[in-house]
Design an enzyme around this catalytic site. Sequence first.
Site, mmCIF file in Angstrom:
data_model
loop_
_atom_site.group_PDB
_atom_site.id
_atom_site.type_symbol
_atom_site.label_atom_id
_atom_site.label_comp_id
_atom_site.label_asym_id
_atom_site.label_seq_id
_atom_site.Cartn_x
_atom_site.Cartn_y
_atom_site.Cartn_z
ATOM 1 N N ASP B 406 0.875 -1.158 0.000
ATOM 2 C CA ASP B 406 0.000 0.000 0.000
ATOM 3 C C ASP B 406 0.921 1.220 0.000
ATOM 4 O O ASP B 406 2.096 1.123 0.312
ATOM 5 C CB ASP B 406 -0.831 -0.065 1.284
ATOM 6 C CG ASP B 406 -1.732 1.119 1.421
ATOM 7 O OD1 ASP B 406 -2.260 1.550 0.388
ATOM 8 O OD2 ASP B 406 -1.905 1.606 2.546
ATOM 9 N N ASN B 786 -8.594 -0.804 4.118
ATOM 10 C CA ASN B 786 -8.724 -1.109 2.699
ATOM 11 C C ASN B 786 -7.668 -2.095 2.212
ATOM 12 O O ASN B 786 -7.716 -2.551 1.087
ATOM 13 C CB ASN B 786 -8.678 0.180 1.873
ATOM 14 C CG ASN B 786 -7.382 0.937 2.104
ATOM 15 O OD1 ASN B 786 -6.708 0.712 3.105
ATOM 16 N ND2 ASN B 786 -7.032 1.800 1.179
#
Lengths: 360, 1097
Positions: B406, B786
Amino acid sequence: RYSSFSRRQELDTLTKVHNPLIGTKTHPSRCPDNSAFKQQKLPAWKPQLTPATVLPSFFLTGAFCLAMGVCLILSANSVREIQFDYSDKCSDCSKLRENSSNWNKECHCSVNFTLKEDILGDVFMYYGLQNFYQNHRRYVISRSDAQLLGRNVNKSYCAPFTTYHNGTPMAPCGAIANSMFNDTIDLFYNLNSSAIQVPVLKTGNSWWTDKNVKFRNPKSYNLSSAFAGTARPPYWHKPVYLLDKEDERNNGYVNEDLIIWMRVSAFATFRNLYRRVKRIRQFADGLPAGNYTFRISYNFPVTKFKGRKHVILSTVAWSGGSNPFLGIAYVVSGTAATLTGFVITAIHLKLRKKKTFFQK
Amino acid sequence: KHRQQMCAGEEKRVGTRTVVVGHRPVSETDAYVAQKFCDNRIVSSKYTLWNFLPKNLFEQFRRIANFYFLIIFLVQVIVDTPTSPVTSGLPLFFVITVTAIKQGYEDWLRHRADNEVNKSNVFIVENAKQVQKESEKIKVGDIVEVKADETFPCDLIFLASSSIDGTCYVTTASLDGESNFKTHYAVRDTTVLCTDEAIDALTATIECEQPQPDLYKFVGRIIIYGSNQEPVARSLGPENLLLKGATLKNTKKIYGVAVYTGMETKMALNYQGKSQKRSAVEKSINAFLIVYLCILLSKATVCTTLKYVWQSNPFNDEPWYNEKTKKERDTFKVLRMFTDFLSFMVLFNFIIPVSMYVTVEMQKFLGSFFISWDKEMYDEEIKEGALVNTSDLNEELGQVEYVFTDKTGTLTENSMEFIECCIDGHKYKDCISEVDGFSQTDGPLKYYGKAEKSREELFLRALCLCHTVQIKEADQVDGLIGHPEHVGFLISSLVGGRYQLLHVLNFDPVRRRMSVIVRTTTGTLLLFCKGADSSIFPRVQQEEIQQTKVHVDRNAMDGYRTLCVAFKELTQKEYDKIDRQLNEAKMALQDREEKMAKVFEDAEADMHLIGATAVEDRLQEQSAETIEALHAAGMKVWVLTGDKMETAKSTCYACRLFQTSTELLELTAKMVGESERKEDRLHELLMEYHKKLIQDVPKNRGGLKRSWTLSQEYGLIIDGSTLSLILNPSQDSSPSNYKNIFLQICLKCTAVLCCRMAPLQKAQIVRMVKNTKGSPITLSIGDGANDVSMILEAHVGIGIKGKEGRQASRNSDYAVPKFKHLRKLLLAHGHLYYVRIAHLVQYFFYKNLCFILPQFLYQFFCGFSQQPLYDAAYLTMYNICFTSLPILAYSLLEQHINIDTLTSDPQLYMKVSDNAMLQWRPFLYWTFLGAFEGLVFFFGVYFLFQNSSLEDNGKVFGNWTFGTIVFTVLVFTVTLKLALDTRFWTWMNHFVIWGSLAFYVFFSFFWGGVIWPFLKQQRMYFVFAHMLTSVSTWLAIVLLIFISLFPEILLIVLKNIREKNHQVRNKMIRKAPDSLSARPSVRPLLLRTFSDESNVL
């Protein structure tokens, strides 16, 4: 996967709360200890097998092996051993024994031989058998150590030689005891046409612990009463308490011929210690050169299973009986170690030359 | 896969439940059928006292290995086999008992925890009185009173609290690790009912969805029946739901009605099993097991066949001295053959050791502690170190090929710093970087041209109002409270006006914007919206975009995060419509969020753009070095982010994911275009890149994968919309191979950047790579909610204990405080664990092969009679006692390369890549080594025993001495072989290795020194001691150990020489060009971003 020590699956959070090691519960400070073990920084020896350390050890090992090998070969060569295959020497005897109904017929057999030189030192007399599968599992397990310890046993593992049909237990029971080697071999020294029996020792041939701990006669006022209610094994000529009528301490279960026989061999070809020459009179230094005769009472049938039997006279060195294997193996591996030492040195030097070449 | 199952599960639960508050029927006339709900008992335990034994045994024997050993044991019990059932029964019993005790203990802990929760006292309001009850007695519909600092006993709908405004503060630390205080709201119409009597008078029913595990989702509706009014319906959302496990804070007491109880609470639903990840090593073990099973079967078959061949000769079958037993004679030949086969199986079954599984498990379990103990992975800031959630994957850390990371919070700090803003195209930049820009509007803010004062004000108002900031209140020291309006009022007073907050629609990653609707004191209705430029620009007047867009693009290029601000004036009529729609949407039981989003979507049109802000998200310390190290270690790093492309790209340059020399291939919406032709365009692009990367590259064998190729490096950029176009094409023209072509392109690139990714798309990418040919090991690292999907999807999931809550670290396999810790975790820990466990596995197979091979060979000399070579005690103890601890110590402590070297030289990681130590080649090597040593042991002693009088007194040795000599050589060789392999001798290694050998000797003396009353045969009596009286035996043992180890020593030496030679040569070759080819280190960010345009195709 075998058993799961995986913590996530095994312990759910409900447990985790109670387990500070794993828990999700946040502690004010959870700084790990700065111990060498936990940081994987324990002081450690880090050996490297570099040529510098290995080469000397190669040469040292090589030298040691070679020296050891030479010693072993010398000692193995110093052992004198003579071996006679007498299974067919008396063909009538072997024929007789092929039929088991003749079991009680005696058969004698002599083997003559001449010693060109004296055999000096302790001389041991072995009998050897070939193709006799003493290490067959069915055979190996067919014995009762408890019985041989002189205990009263209700349950024994001696099948198929446990009891007779009428229920009388065999003593000693089992296939091993039943098939005990029962030739008697006497050695005669023929001096001036008179045969002198070479004096031999029947005892002291078995392991001390076997003789004194592992084999015990049942306790009773005399030996025959100790074995009352038992019968001899089917292939035996005499009951166990008559194995050695002359020596009480070599009779019954503690008879050394029995004890030695009961230690089963590792292979189908083997030898067992039978007698030692007693070093007295003219045999004080061993067996003098001359003519000898083995007088054998031929009882043990071997032709039925295509086996052979031998009688062996041998001395021993510090390394045991005659067997060149160990010496040769030492010499070979010593040579191999030394040679590889040289080869590695060569490679090493060559590479070092290259290295210096590069550095230029 | 797991996610799909979850989803399927969720679908099943669709439907609603009706809860009658306080069990008071709404009206006597209604025939109300009470729904049946489970009670409030939490049962996390698996067993009860009664079913523990059968259930636990059943579960243990369901495992294939245990079952195999059970079968072997049963065969030993039933059939007359050469070894006693004890030899395999004892280890099995040991293992089963240890596992059962461990599981029993854990279950007991769970019982205790359950009891603590279930038996805790709660107060229930019944007939206007408080009744004290045990927590497990709570039924759905009960009204529960909870006091401050108590934990909610079940999921409650918040009815009333002691505070007048009907709020309470809650901390959910035990649920998701977020320790901040969250505000929950009571149902609007019941807030006044804050006494027992009042609450008891409430007549209401609640309709809500069936329980589902998502902690942050809840929809429901409460219908309140007043005494003589029409029933009122109110919507219920997650803000009305108090979750079991959360704790009440700063509020004296609250009343709530139980809606979900016991195992149906969200907490309980969340802790039901996750899919189990398995490591590649385990697969290798299974493959090797099959090989060894085949060896075992063939050995047994060979022996059985030869036995009957040998026995066909009557001299051999039943010589006079060795009669068959009656039983043996009576059994049928086929049955006898079968039992013989089984007996051989039993005799050789030690080749597959029970203890290996135990040792592997122990190694994994104990080894994982080193990760959590690592001080270098401890972060001072958050005061936490690494966390290991599963120990099954330690070695997988050494096998990673793809790293999916990420961006925000992982590569970057996720702490935003204001850089500049622009209002109506005028740029305001702060000179001093680390100051709150807002408070100093008129101070040191440098401006380049100035917008109108009113526009400035509007801009600031928008920023002040449009947020959900949580501020810390002075009087409440122990926590943070979400209090958005408050801040709004506070700051807006600065600006000079009061606003009433009407509606908020929170930020979410799909909409990528948030909006608020406020009413000014003058009564004007305003809608403020802020969000990513891509979501704002289409919704504002087009002519306003241009001037702001310039700034935004510039900022994005510089790697700043930009936020656009827009507003809109609403007429009362418009507002009423929106208000009505929103309330309708809020009442909806299902898809509430989507409906609300839809309303806002409609409202957020034709707005006016005011300006934009730029904040910088600084890179985490050393994230660039870490990425470089990962690259150097042969890993491919993919950045998956929700950010916009430009920002992400510049971050990628900054953290050296892309080098200046990297040629970038773009597959973005910009390249593909918007029109209907986009599929064709995409096709063209794909083919072009494919040609460039795959067809044109000369095939240099093996050089492409994981190596420093001097050739061109490629980077790929793709965005979410293009990805979905590739993965789910709209028309079925030639779509299926888009994915393939795309994948081929991806795999050829050293770095891939995927921007604008939705959480599920991240997981999709990971799954796509995971399932490619060769199934490379993937690792996902992320910090936010997420990232959870990709963390769960990848082989190894790593969570960062970051600022976005604990969800990522809770769902991960390992959690670390910072991205930089990945370096040590993979390069040092992963590498070491892999080497350790690979060696452990190979060694186990090896040592059991050379253990059993002599026994197999002995069958050829004992008439295939299944005579064991070793005594039963040795057979049993070999794996348990004599050789187990050294390898365990090795597999915990070994550092064949120093940890610091491993961390600093990433290329070492490639040495173990592709499961290198558990491939067939090393396996064959170990197998041959084992076979060679087995042959040496057996035949060495065999030749020695050509003359069995080995003492200087002429006495002879028997078969047990033979076996014991072989066994002694075996134990010593196998242990010394490990000693040879040990490169890191701590005192523990010394202790364990020499201790094991000493123990063997000691045990042998002891075992042979006593007449054991429980033994059938005293076969070992004084065998060992007697063996040692023979000089020849000593010499033979030493020689055979030496011969067995000689090839190994030779190989190590040659390898060392070759390696040294290589090193020297490489040094020579490298020396010259090294100084030239030094990789460019960090260059100024701007320079790079400008020049990189030329690299884009």
